[in-house]
Design a protein around this motif. Structure first.
Motif, PDB file in Angstrom:
ATOM      1  N   LEU A 102      48.946  37.224  29.528  1.00 12.88           N
ATOM      2  CA  LEU A 102      47.077  36.862  29.942  1.00 12.88           C
ATOM      3  C   LEU A 102      47.139  35.496  30.462  1.00 12.88           C
ATOM      4  O   LEU A 102      47.939  34.729  29.655  1.00 12.88           O
ATOM      5  CB  LEU A 102      45.413  37.750  29.736  1.00 12.88           C
ATOM      6  CG  LEU A 102      45.686  38.828  29.932  1.00 12.88           C
ATOM      7  CD1 LEU A 102      44.469  39.727  28.843  1.00 12.88           C
ATOM      8  CD2 LEU A 102      45.559  39.729  31.282  1.00 12.88           C
ATOM      9  N   THR A 104      44.613  32.319  30.176  1.00 16.01           N
ATOM     10  CA  THR A 104      43.481  32.423  29.897  1.00 16.01           C
ATOM     11  C   THR A 104      42.060  32.785  30.361  1.00 16.01           C
ATOM     12  O   THR A 104      42.137  32.403  31.618  1.00 16.01           O
ATOM     13  CB  THR A 104      43.275  30.953  29.139  1.00 16.01           C
ATOM     14  OG1 THR A 104      42.864  29.735  30.410  1.00 16.01           O
ATOM     15  CG2 THR A 104      44.290  30.088  28.047  1.00 16.01           C
ATOM     16  N   GLN A 105      40.625  32.929  29.736  1.00 22.67           N
ATOM     17  CA  GLN A 105      40.186  32.997  30.562  1.00 22.67           C
ATOM     18  C   GLN A 105      39.594  32.024  31.345  1.00 22.67           C
ATOM     19  O   GLN A 105      38.971  32.531  32.998  1.00 22.67           O
ATOM     20  CB  GLN A 105      39.329  33.936  29.421  1.00 22.67           C
ATOM     21  CG  GLN A 105      37.235  34.019  30.149  1.00 22.67           C
ATOM     22  CD  GLN A 105      37.700  35.316  30.681  1.00 22.67           C
ATOM     23  OE1 GLN A 105      38.276  36.142  30.241  1.00 22.67           O
ATOM     24  NE2 GLN A 105      37.596  35.714  31.828  1.00 22.67           N
ATOM     25  N   ASP A 106      39.430  30.991  31.256  1.00 19.14           N
ATOM     26  CA  ASP A 106      39.463  29.511  31.891  1.00 19.14           C
ATOM     27  C   ASP A 106      39.988  29.488  33.002  1.00 19.14           C
ATOM     28  O   ASP A 106      39.394  28.988  33.803  1.00 19.14           O
ATOM     29  CB  ASP A 106      39.350  28.411  31.187  1.00 19.14           C
ATOM     30  CG  ASP A 106      38.477  28.379  29.604  1.00 19.14           C
ATOM     31  OD1 ASP A 106      37.712  28.729  30.098  1.00 19.14           O
ATOM     32  OD2 ASP A 106      38.618  27.389  28.479  1.00 19.14           O
ATOM     33  N   GLN A 107      41.113  30.077  32.595  1.00 20.46           N
ATOM     34  CA  GLN A 107      42.076  30.027  34.320  1.00 20.46           C
ATOM     35  C   GLN A 107      41.771  31.411  34.762  1.00 20.46           C
ATOM     36  O   GLN A 107      41.737  31.098  36.163  1.00 20.46           O
ATOM     37  CB  GLN A 107      43.966  30.215  33.255  1.00 20.46           C
ATOM     38  CG  GLN A 107      44.271  29.164  33.304  1.00 20.46           C
ATOM     39  CD  GLN A 107      45.323  29.186  32.568  1.00 20.46           C
ATOM     40  OE1 GLN A 107      46.085  30.492  31.710  1.00 20.46           O
ATOM     41  NE2 GLN A 107      46.294  28.444  32.652  1.00 20.46           N
ATOM     42  N   LEU A 108      41.690  32.737  34.503  1.00 23.67           N
ATOM     43  CA  LEU A 108      41.563  33.329  35.398  1.00 23.67           C
ATOM     44  C   LEU A 108      39.578  33.689  36.184  1.00 23.67           C
ATOM     45  O   LEU A 108      39.524  33.740  37.364  1.00 23.67           O
ATOM     46  CB  LEU A 108      40.672  34.393  34.580  1.00 23.67           C
ATOM     47  CG  LEU A 108      42.412  34.948  34.405  1.00 23.67           C
ATOM     48  CD1 LEU A 108      41.636  35.917  32.997  1.00 23.67           C
ATOM     49  CD2 LEU A 108      43.390  36.290  34.970  1.00 23.67           C
ATOM     50  N   ASP A 109      38.948  32.247  35.709  1.00 23.53           N
ATOM     51  CA  ASP A 109      37.355  32.377  35.786  1.00 23.53           C
ATOM     52  C   ASP A 109      37.821  30.786  36.904  1.00 23.53           C
ATOM     53  O   ASP A 109      36.966  30.640  38.200  1.00 23.53           O
ATOM     54  CB  ASP A 109      36.813  31.775  34.858  1.00 23.53           C
ATOM     55  CG  ASP A 109      36.216  32.727  33.907  1.00 23.53           C
ATOM     56  OD1 ASP A 109      36.442  33.790  34.736  1.00 23.53           O
ATOM     57  OD2 ASP A 109      35.779  32.240  32.202  1.00 23.53           O
ATOM     58  N   ASP A 131      43.014  41.945  35.538  1.00 24.66           N
ATOM     59  CA  ASP A 131      43.145  40.415  34.898  1.00 24.66           C
ATOM     60  C   ASP A 131      44.655  40.642  34.869  1.00 24.66           C
ATOM     61  O   ASP A 131      44.926  39.960  35.245  1.00 24.66           O
ATOM     62  CB  ASP A 131      42.362  40.244  33.349  1.00 24.66           C
ATOM     63  CG  ASP A 131      41.110  39.725  34.429  1.00 24.66           C
ATOM     64  OD1 ASP A 131      40.477  39.541  35.059  1.00 24.66           O
ATOM     65  OD2 ASP A 131      40.162  39.950  33.314  1.00 24.66           O
ATOM     66  N   SER A 135      47.395  37.706  36.656  1.00 24.64           N
ATOM     67  CA  SER A 135      47.462  36.721  35.549  1.00 24.64           C
ATOM     68  C   SER A 135      49.315  36.910  35.939  1.00 24.64           C
ATOM     69  O   SER A 135      49.827  35.762  36.259  1.00 24.64           O
ATOM     70  CB  SER A 135      48.192  36.904  34.600  1.00 24.64           C
ATOM     71  OG  SER A 135      46.040  37.008  33.750  1.00 24.64           O
ATOM     72  N   GLN A 157      39.917  46.100  38.036  1.00 21.81           N
ATOM     73  CA  GLN A 157      39.353  45.839  36.879  1.00 21.81           C
ATOM     74  C   GLN A 157      39.002  46.954  36.309  1.00 21.81           C
ATOM     75  O   GLN A 157      39.202  47.240  35.167  1.00 21.81           O
ATOM     76  CB  GLN A 157      38.189  44.890  37.361  1.00 21.81           C
ATOM     77  CG  GLN A 157      38.792  43.427  37.638  1.00 21.81           C
ATOM     78  CD  GLN A 157      37.444  42.843  37.778  1.00 21.81           C
ATOM     79  OE1 GLN A 157      36.310  42.756  38.132  1.00 21.81           O
ATOM     80  NE2 GLN A 157      37.917  41.648  38.599  1.00 21.81           N
ATOM     81  N   GLN A 161      39.790  47.866  32.903  1.00 21.27           N
ATOM     82  CA  GLN A 161      39.278  48.196  31.476  1.00 21.27           C
ATOM     83  C   GLN A 161      39.156  50.105  30.108  1.00 21.27           C
ATOM     84  O   GLN A 161      39.359  49.682  29.131  1.00 21.27           O
ATOM     85  CB  GLN A 161      37.709  48.385  31.461  1.00 21.27           C
ATOM     86  CG  GLN A 161      37.218  47.237  31.994  1.00 21.27           C
ATOM     87  CD  GLN A 161      36.034  47.203  32.305  1.00 21.27           C
ATOM     88  OE1 GLN A 161      34.995  48.516  32.510  1.00 21.27           O
ATOM     89  NE2 GLN A 161      35.794  45.905  33.346  1.00 21.27           N
TER      90      GLN A 161
END
Length: 436
Positions: A102, A104-109, A131, A135, A157, A161
């Motif tokens: 994945l 990073t969360q910062d990159q996805l955001d 995600d 990614s 999404q 989950q």
């Protein structure tokens, strides 16, 4: 207790080693292992563990030599298998492992924020790409390693989950990562589901491709206007993938329900394979590749006249009432009515009133087709259905059995999205849950 001693204790607990066996692994007068690899490389012959157990056996006290030989062999084999799996991944190269990781969360955001800032749209979790998908596509675009994606395996999404990844720890620093079996989609694997998953996949290309195009030799691009080419500004614009998707959707809805999925899937997969070839063997962005291929393959998406909706065989007959010569016809068919007062009459619902006696009245049917309104091409488990049987024209085998063209069960699609599956053709379906 040293780290290596703790590792062998955990390994012994897992496989039921005798404490004497555990201690022998690190003792100076035993194996004297200072790392786990010393045990992994203890021998290349699994039959030698009997001799090893004999070496471990103390001069006095109880020690089940045969049992311990078996359990040492089990631990050694599992560690060998884990190492072989790790080596196989290395041989495939670092790319596969890296592509599956994945962002990073910062990159996805950041990708999500850029996409929203540019297009001002958001999507529900049942449509937005997961995600993992975003990614992977982001990385293949950066490395120019685009590969054809199986639409049926596209995850949103919401579906992501529900996915479960299981880690099994064999020993310290040795873990095996496995995937639980994927659950089938609740929806019928028909045309509607294919189009939905294709939309999610194309949306993922747009999200991952929202990155700005690098400035060329002439400097920065001029300010973007409504009439500007969007491929000049971002790697894969939303309007480009929209244009492709809506062409697929348009052709799908113009085809007969029994042919649409196969026809659309074949052309969609061929076109996306061309994207892969062009993208990997050029310096064009994905948006430029999609736009160029869209125009080059326009002719491939032309629907042959004989397969257009309403152009197929006519279905349904008509019953005439004697005396007035009224003929009632079914949907898309010709109704033939026989009556003493028959004649030639055209009615909106197949009725024709004749003026001449002892003639046949022909009425053109305009009512609804008997049976299911929508017909699936396959069952939930992707079992193909015989399209001829759905029309009542295949007698190769009995209802419920399978001929060379597919299974003989009703393909009528119910309001819930599931297939009827009854032992009758779709044209004769009387299931109340199946729309007519």
């Amino acid at each position: 207790m040293s780290t290596i001693q703790q590792q062998f204790k955990e390994l012994g607990d897992k496989y039921g080693w005798d404490p004497i066996t555990v201690a022998w692994m690190t003792k100076a007068d035993g194996l004297g292992a200072s790392r786990m690899q010393d045990f992994v490389e203890i021998t290349a012959d699994p039959n030698r563990f009997d001799a090893i157990a004999t070496m471990i056996k103390p001069t006095s006290g109880a020690y089940n030599e045969l049992q311990q030989a078996s359990r040492i062999r089990q631990a050694w084999k599992d560690l060998q298998d884990a190492q072989a799996a790790a080596n196989a991944l290395k041989k495939r190269g670092q790319d596969d492992t890296d592509l599956d990781a994945l962002l990073t969360q910062d990159q996805l955001d950041d990708l999500a924020d850029q996409h929203h800032a540019r297009y001002k749209v958001t999507f529900p979790s049942t449509i937005a790409p997961g995600d993992v998908l975003t990614s992977r596509i982001s990385k293949v675009l950066d490395k120019r390693l685009l590969m054809p994606k199986d639409v049926w395996k596209t995850k949103t999404q919401a579906q992501q989950q529900k996915a479960v990844r299981k880690q099994q720890k064999v020993a310290e620093n040795v873990e095996i990562l496995t995937h639980e079996p994927e659950e089938e989609d609740d929806d019928t694997p028909g045309l509607a589901l294919y189009l939905s998953k294709l939309f999610t996949l194309l949306l993922a290309y747009s999200v991952a491709g929202v990155k700005r195009m690098a400035a060329g030799g002439t400097g920065a691009a001029p300010p973007e206007k409504r009439t500007s080419r969007s491929t000049t500004y971002v790697q894969c614009p939303l309007d480009v993938v929209y244009r492709y998707y809506f062409r697929v959707q348009d052709r799908a809805y113009k085809l007969p329900a029994t042919q649409a999925l196969e026809w659309v899937q074949e052309r969609d997969e061929s076109e996306r394979e061309l994207w892969t070839d062009k993208f990997r063997n050029s310096e064009s962005s994905l948006g430029e590749v999609i736009s160029e291929t869209f125009h080059q393959r326009e002719a491939m998406w032309e629907i042959p006249k004989q397969t257009k909706a309403g152009g197929g065989p006519k279905v349904g007959g008509g019953n005439g009432n004697g005396g007035n010569g009224n003929g009632n016809g079914a949907s898309n068919g010709n109704g033939n009515g026989n009556g003493n007062g028959g004649g030639n009459g055209n009615g909106k619902k197949g009725g024709g009133k004749g003026n001449n006696g002892n003639n046949n009245g022909n009425g053109n049917g305009g009512g609804r087709q008997k049976g299911a309104k929508r017909i699936a091409g396959m069952l939930r488990g992707k079992t193909k259905l015989c399209s001829a049987y759905q029309k009542g024209t295949c007698d190769a085998c009995r209802p419920g059995q399978t001929c060379k063209s597919g299974k003989h069960v009703c393909g009528g699609v119910m309001k819930s999205g599931r297939v009827c599956g009854g032992a009758h053709p779709a044209c004769e379906c009387t299931n109340k849950a199946v729309p007519r």
